[in-house]
Design an enzyme around this catalytic site. Structure first.
Site, PDB file in Angstrom:
ATOM      1  N   ARG A 174     -14.627  11.496   4.311  1.00  0.00           N
ATOM      2  CA  ARG A 174     -14.036  12.557   3.839  1.00  0.00           C
ATOM      3  C   ARG A 174     -13.075  13.508   2.799  1.00  0.00           C
ATOM      4  O   ARG A 174     -12.656  14.542   2.433  1.00  0.00           O
ATOM      5  CB  ARG A 174     -13.947  12.854   4.861  1.00  0.00           C
ATOM      6  CG  ARG A 174     -12.198  11.974   5.465  1.00  0.00           C
ATOM      7  CD  ARG A 174     -11.619  11.890   6.530  1.00  0.00           C
ATOM      8  NE  ARG A 174     -11.159  10.915   6.877  1.00  0.00           N
ATOM      9  CZ  ARG A 174      -9.675  10.268   6.581  1.00  0.00           C
ATOM     10  NH1 ARG A 174      -8.993  11.023   5.323  1.00  0.00           N
ATOM     11  NH2 ARG A 174      -9.395   9.132   6.507  1.00  0.00           N
ATOM     12  N   TYR A 230     -12.501   1.197   0.529  1.00  0.00           N
ATOM     13  CA  TYR A 230     -11.692   2.373   2.173  1.00  0.00           C
ATOM     14  C   TYR A 230     -13.247   2.324   2.456  1.00  0.00           C
ATOM     15  O   TYR A 230     -13.596   3.180   1.433  1.00  0.00           O
ATOM     16  CB  TYR A 230     -10.735   3.147   1.651  1.00  0.00           C
ATOM     17  CG  TYR A 230     -10.033   3.415   2.378  1.00  0.00           C
ATOM     18  CD1 TYR A 230      -9.630   3.341   3.129  1.00  0.00           C
ATOM     19  CD2 TYR A 230      -9.633   4.946   2.118  1.00  0.00           C
ATOM     20  CE1 TYR A 230      -9.019   3.791   4.862  1.00  0.00           C
ATOM     21  CE2 TYR A 230      -9.009   6.050   3.073  1.00  0.00           C
ATOM     22  CZ  TYR A 230      -8.613   5.272   4.124  1.00  0.00           C
ATOM     23  OH  TYR A 230      -7.908   5.774   4.817  1.00  0.00           O
ATOM     24  N   ASP A 244       1.943   2.910   3.328  1.00  0.00           N
ATOM     25  CA  ASP A 244       1.115   4.360   2.831  1.00  0.00           C
ATOM     26  C   ASP A 244       1.595   5.840   2.362  1.00  0.00           C
ATOM     27  O   ASP A 244       1.384   6.735   2.778  1.00  0.00           O
ATOM     28  CB  ASP A 244       0.587   4.657   3.931  1.00  0.00           C
ATOM     29  CG  ASP A 244      -1.164   5.223   3.698  1.00  0.00           C
ATOM     30  OD1 ASP A 244      -1.146   5.626   2.225  1.00  0.00           O
ATOM     31  OD2 ASP A 244      -1.480   6.230   4.175  1.00  0.00           O
ATOM     32  N   TYR A 282      -8.037  17.419  -1.129  1.00  0.00           N
ATOM     33  CA  TYR A 282      -6.810  18.006  -0.120  1.00  0.00           C
ATOM     34  C   TYR A 282      -6.089  17.267  -1.605  1.00  0.00           C
ATOM     35  O   TYR A 282      -6.045  16.985  -2.569  1.00  0.00           O
ATOM     36  CB  TYR A 282      -5.936  17.303   0.798  1.00  0.00           C
ATOM     37  CG  TYR A 282      -5.518  15.090   0.161  1.00  0.00           C
ATOM     38  CD1 TYR A 282      -4.484  15.163  -0.239  1.00  0.00           C
ATOM     39  CD2 TYR A 282      -7.393  14.261   0.278  1.00  0.00           C
ATOM     40  CE1 TYR A 282      -4.901  13.638  -0.872  1.00  0.00           C
ATOM     41  CE2 TYR A 282      -6.502  13.215   0.010  1.00  0.00           C
ATOM     42  CZ  TYR A 282      -4.897  12.346  -0.375  1.00  0.00           C
ATOM     43  OH  TYR A 282      -5.189  11.267  -0.962  1.00  0.00           O
ATOM     44  N   HIS A 327       1.451  -1.025   0.084  1.00  0.00           N
ATOM     45  CA  HIS A 327      -0.123  -0.319  -0.271  1.00  0.00           C
ATOM     46  C   HIS A 327       0.523   1.423   0.596  1.00  0.00           C
ATOM     47  O   HIS A 327       1.826   1.168   0.698  1.00  0.00           O
ATOM     48  CB  HIS A 327      -0.926  -0.114   1.217  1.00  0.00           C
ATOM     49  CG  HIS A 327      -1.915   1.502   1.174  1.00  0.00           C
ATOM     50  ND1 HIS A 327      -3.684   1.121   1.099  1.00  0.00           N
ATOM     51  CD2 HIS A 327      -2.048   2.802   1.485  1.00  0.00           C
ATOM     52  CE1 HIS A 327      -3.777   2.581   0.770  1.00  0.00           C
ATOM     53  NE2 HIS A 327      -3.040   3.466   0.923  1.00  0.00           N
ATOM     54  N   CYS A 328       0.739   1.712  -0.596  1.00  0.00           N
ATOM     55  CA  CYS A 328       1.732   2.744  -1.352  1.00  0.00           C
ATOM     56  C   CYS A 328       1.412   3.838  -2.908  1.00  0.00           C
ATOM     57  O   CYS A 328       0.312   3.531  -3.070  1.00  0.00           O
ATOM     58  CB  CYS A 328       2.854   3.152  -1.000  1.00  0.00           C
ATOM     59  SG  CYS A 328       3.173   1.181  -2.689  1.00  0.00           S
TER      60      CYS A 328
HETATM   61  C1  0GY Z   1      -4.490   6.353   2.572  1.00  0.00           C
HETATM   62  C2  0GY Z   1      -5.196   7.118   3.386  1.00  0.00           C
HETATM   63  C3  0GY Z   1      -5.725   8.303   2.835  1.00  0.00           C
HETATM   64  C4  0GY Z   1      -6.416   9.194   1.738  1.00  0.00           C
HETATM   65  C5  0GY Z   1      -6.794   7.952   0.305  1.00  0.00           C
HETATM   66  O1  0GY Z   1      -7.744   8.181  -1.927  1.00  0.00           O
HETATM   67  C6  0GY Z   1      -7.216   8.443  -1.218  1.00  0.00           C
HETATM   68  O2  0GY Z   1      -7.521   9.429  -0.300  1.00  0.00           O
HETATM   69  O3  0GY Z   1      -6.607   6.434   0.789  1.00  0.00           O
HETATM   70  C7  0GY Z   1      -6.198   9.288   4.170  1.00  0.00           C
HETATM   71  O4  0GY Z   1      -6.678  10.291   4.000  1.00  0.00           O
HETATM   72  O5  0GY Z   1      -7.080   8.578   5.231  1.00  0.00           O
HETATM   73  O6  0GY Z   1      -4.146   4.644   1.687  1.00  0.00           O
HETATM   74  O7  0GY Z   1      -3.963   6.302   1.370  1.00  0.00           O
END
Ligand code: 0GY
Length: 295
Positions: free
Chosen positions: A126, A153, A244, A45, A27-28
């Site tokens: 979010r 997710y 991550d 973001y 996961h990266c």
């Molecule tokens: C992650 C977690 C986050 C972001 C995302 O898709 C994404 O923007 O997964 C988070 O903000 O919890 O796995 O990178």
């Protein structure tokens, strides 16, 4: 949109834990550079630019052999940066893409040739306006034909509502970040028990990742260890691990990736557990041709 990111750690320490040869960081992300791969207009973001060459340098520094690069929300459904990274990786990376109902079969086939092996459905409000479950189900049925799986997710509070949809998926299902438990509630709380109940289905996998997002106490993430350790002990054949990197959208602090690697023996103390977590399980999902040939 203003920049709202923390830069990734500039000099992660060399971990004391040495991953076994062939280990996968499952996961990266890669981001931008924005001048070449602009971020989605509707993003929630803005990340720091995190190009493929920086990811591969980190991979080598941490002692990993391969990456699974996951499309994040800030790039929307434009997988160009991901596909470019897969090409640069020379077989040492596989991908998880994001697509909408309008994606063509030809695009999916091209992504398969590039090394994509899963679609990601993001239900974290979010981050995105989630697609309706029926749209996701139809997409899952299409990618099942390619031998892909689905990565999901979601927040722990949404598990009850999503569970019927998750159980209806026709593929293996990988759940990001242990289903995001509230670690202050402990492993015996009904919320985490509901997650464990879902994991009893042999099609479900989870990433024992992201202590930096889940912790309430901060580094060294001791409050997250019992959750990951329990999952590894109970579902050792269906857990994955990832850094991550570059930790997008982290508000509290930026972790040292070397310190994250040194958590692996705390959550998977046995050598056999580590091999399953870092090699056997991700290879089964992302490099299945190796498993079939017994490499
Ligand atoms: C992650 C977690 C986050 C972001 C995302 O898709 C994404 O923007 O997964 C988070 O903000 O919890 O796995 O990178």
């Amino acid at each position: 949109m203003d920049k709202d990111y923390r830069p990734f750690h500039p000099a992660p320490r060399k971990p004391a834990f040495v991953p076994p040869a062939g280990a996968v960081d499952a996961h990266c992300h890669v981001f931008g550079p924005a001048a070449r791969f602009p971020y989605a207009r509707a993003r929630k973001y803005t990340p720091c630019d995190a190009p493929a060459r920086a990811l591969f340098a980190l991979r080598d520094h941490l002692g990993f052999s391969r990456n699974v690069i996951v499309q994040a929300s800030c790039h929307g459904e434009d997988n160009a940066a991901l596909l470019d990274a897969l090409e640069q990786a020379g077989g040492k990376a596989r991908g998880v893409a994001v697509a909408g109902a309008g994606v063509s079969d030809a695009t999916l086939a091209a992504m398969h040739r590039a090394g994509v092996r899963a679609l990601r459905f993001n239900f974290v409000r979010r981050l995105v306006d989630p697609a309706p479950p029926e749209v996701c189900l139809a997409l899952a049925q299409r990618v099942a034909a390619l031998g892909w799986h689905v990565v999901v997710y979601f927040e722990a509070a949404d598990l009850a509502g999503l569970a019927p949809f998750l159980r209806s998926l026709p593929t293996n299902v990988v759940i990001d970040h242990m289903g995001r438990p509230d670690v202050t509630k402990g492993v015996d709380h009904p919320d985490f028990k509901a997650f464990l109940a879902l994991m009893e289905d042999p099609r479900f996998y989870t990433k024992v990742s992201c202590p930096e997002r889940l912790t309430a106490t901060g580094p060294d993430y001791s409050d997250v260890v019992p959750f990951a350790r329990l999952l590894v002990a109970r579902f050792g054949g269906r857990v994955l691990w990832g850094t991550d990197w570059p930790h997008p959208n982290m508000k509290s602090h930026m972790p040292d990736d070397g310190a994250l690697v040194d958590m692996i023996p705390r959550i998977a103390p046995e050598t056999a557990q580590q091999r399953a977590l870092l090699i056997d399980n991700p290879v089964r999902l992302y490099w299945p041709e190796e498993e079939h040939h017994g490499i």
